[in-house]
Design an enzyme around this catalytic site. Structure first.
Site, short mmCIF file in Angstrom:
data_model
loop_
_atom_site.label_atom_id
_atom_site.label_comp_id
_atom_site.label_asym_id
_atom_site.label_seq_id
_atom_site.Cartn_x
_atom_site.Cartn_y
_atom_site.Cartn_z
CB SER A 12 -0.88 0.03 1.24
OG SER A 12 -1.40 1.34 1.40
CG HIS A 37 -3.98 -1.85 -1.44
ND1 HIS A 37 -5.09 -2.59 -1.77
CD2 HIS A 37 -4.33 -1.08 -0.39
CE1 HIS A 37 -6.07 -2.29 -0.94
NE2 HIS A 37 -5.66 -1.37 -0.09
CG ASP A 39 -5.09 2.07 1.07
OD1 ASP A 39 -6.06 1.29 0.99
OD2 ASP A 39 -3.97 1.72 1.47
CG MET A 41 -8.25 6.89 2.76
SD MET A 41 -7.19 6.97 4.21
CE MET A 41 -6.59 5.29 4.26
CG HIS A 70 -9.26 -0.16 -0.21
ND1 HIS A 70 -8.63 -0.37 1.01
CD2 HIS A 70 -10.59 -0.20 0.07
CE1 HIS A 70 -9.53 -0.52 1.95
NE2 HIS A 70 -10.73 -0.41 1.42
CG MET A 72 -11.29 2.99 2.39
SD MET A 72 -9.72 2.96 3.26
CE MET A 72 -8.61 3.06 1.87
CG MET A 141 -11.48 -2.98 5.63
SD MET A 141 -10.04 -2.65 4.60
CE MET A 141 -9.02 -1.69 5.72
CG ASP A 179 -6.18 -3.07 3.45
OD1 ASP A 179 -5.09 -2.77 3.96
OD2 ASP A 179 -6.83 -2.30 2.71
C1 DX5 Z 1 -6.32 1.33 5.80
C2 DX5 Z 1 -5.84 1.02 4.40
C3 DX5 Z 1 -4.72 0.03 4.37
C4 DX5 Z 1 -3.49 0.47 5.07
C5 DX5 Z 1 -2.63 -0.70 5.39
O1 DX5 Z 1 -7.41 2.16 5.73
O2 DX5 Z 1 -6.90 0.47 3.64
O3 DX5 Z 1 -4.45 -0.40 3.05
O4 DX5 Z 1 -2.77 1.42 4.37
O5 DX5 Z 1 -1.56 -0.24 6.10
P1 DX5 Z 1 -0.76 -1.12 7.16
O6 DX5 Z 1 -0.26 -2.32 6.41
O7 DX5 Z 1 0.32 -0.21 7.60
O8 DX5 Z 1 -1.73 -1.51 8.25
ZN ZN Z 2 -6.48 -0.56 1.66
#
Ligand code: DX5
Ligand code: ZN
Length: 221
Positions: A12, A37, A39, A41, A70, A72, A141, A179
């Protein structure tokens, strides 16, 4: 120890150095990553803002890895085309983000992408029961989404097992991703329960040697 095939590793970039994202992406590809990956947000569905489609587009030319986006975000549907155009190969969204997950899956598939649903820790496995024929990826998650570097929530292992059984019964080729809080200690718990893909931010990008970090996740099985 289990004797399963090696899981796919999806670094990620949330934990990467944003000041040199292109290099950071190329570095994990060279280090043996299977997917990248991303993320996304929105500061609304989750209490943090990361980046949007223009960043995905900018790093697309630095890597040939499958881009595993991903989302969010809430709402979801209005963003799908932007991320498809930016170079996403997979789009995973949260079932908690709206009432019409089936329609969202139809739209992702119509864009020619692999489609995934993610489940927050509080959401039961059964929520995807009626959607199995539409899914390529289920992302469990193992932290509450919003931040990297959080602690793995062990109660999610039972959910991975339940999903694994549901997928087997469906006869479909659906990969379970896990994740959040993945490291060499938690990785084998997730894969033993049925995960085929592991997202890792901190466990890779906070380490000086990305290849060794990816290898230690793969060989922790
Ligand atoms: C959390 C994200 C993850 C996160 C994982 O909201 O979806 O992908 O970045 O990070 P680590 O591996 O550091 O928990
Ligand atoms: Zn993620």
């Amino acid at each position: 120890m289990t004797h399963q095939t090696l899981p796919l590793i999806a670094p990620s970039i949330l934990s990467a150095d944003f000041a040199k994202l292109g290099e950071e992406v190329a570095a994990v590809e060279k280090a043996g990553a299977d997917w990248l990956h991303l993320d996304v947000m929105d500061g609304h569905f989750v209490p943090n803002i990361s980046f949007g489609a223009s960043i995905v587009k900018a790093i697309r030319k630095h890597s040939k890895l499958p881009f595993d986006v991903h989302l969010m975000v809430e709402p979801v549907d209005c963003w799908l085309e932007d991320f498809a155009n930016a170079g996403a190969d997979h789009i995973t969204f949260h079932i908690e983000a709206g009432a019409h997950a089936h329609r969202t899956l139809q739209k992702i598939r119509a864009l020619g992408l692999k489609a995934g649903i993610s489940l927050c820790p509080a959401t039961p496995a059964e929520m995807v029961g009626e959607l199995m024929d539409m899914l390529d990826i289920i992302l469990v998650m193992s932290v509450n989404p919003g931040f990297g570097g959080q602690k793995f929530i062990h109660s999610q292992i039972a959910k991975i097992q339940t999903l694994h059984d549901m997928i087997k019964r469906s006869g479909r080729d659906i990969i379970i991703g896990v994740d959040g809080g993945i490291d060499p200690e938690t990785a084998p718990l997730a894969t033993a329960a049925g995960a085929g893909m592991l997202v890792a931010g901190n466990a890779i990008y906070s380490k000086p040697d990305y290849a060794a970090a990816i290898q230690s996740l793969k060989s922790s099985q």
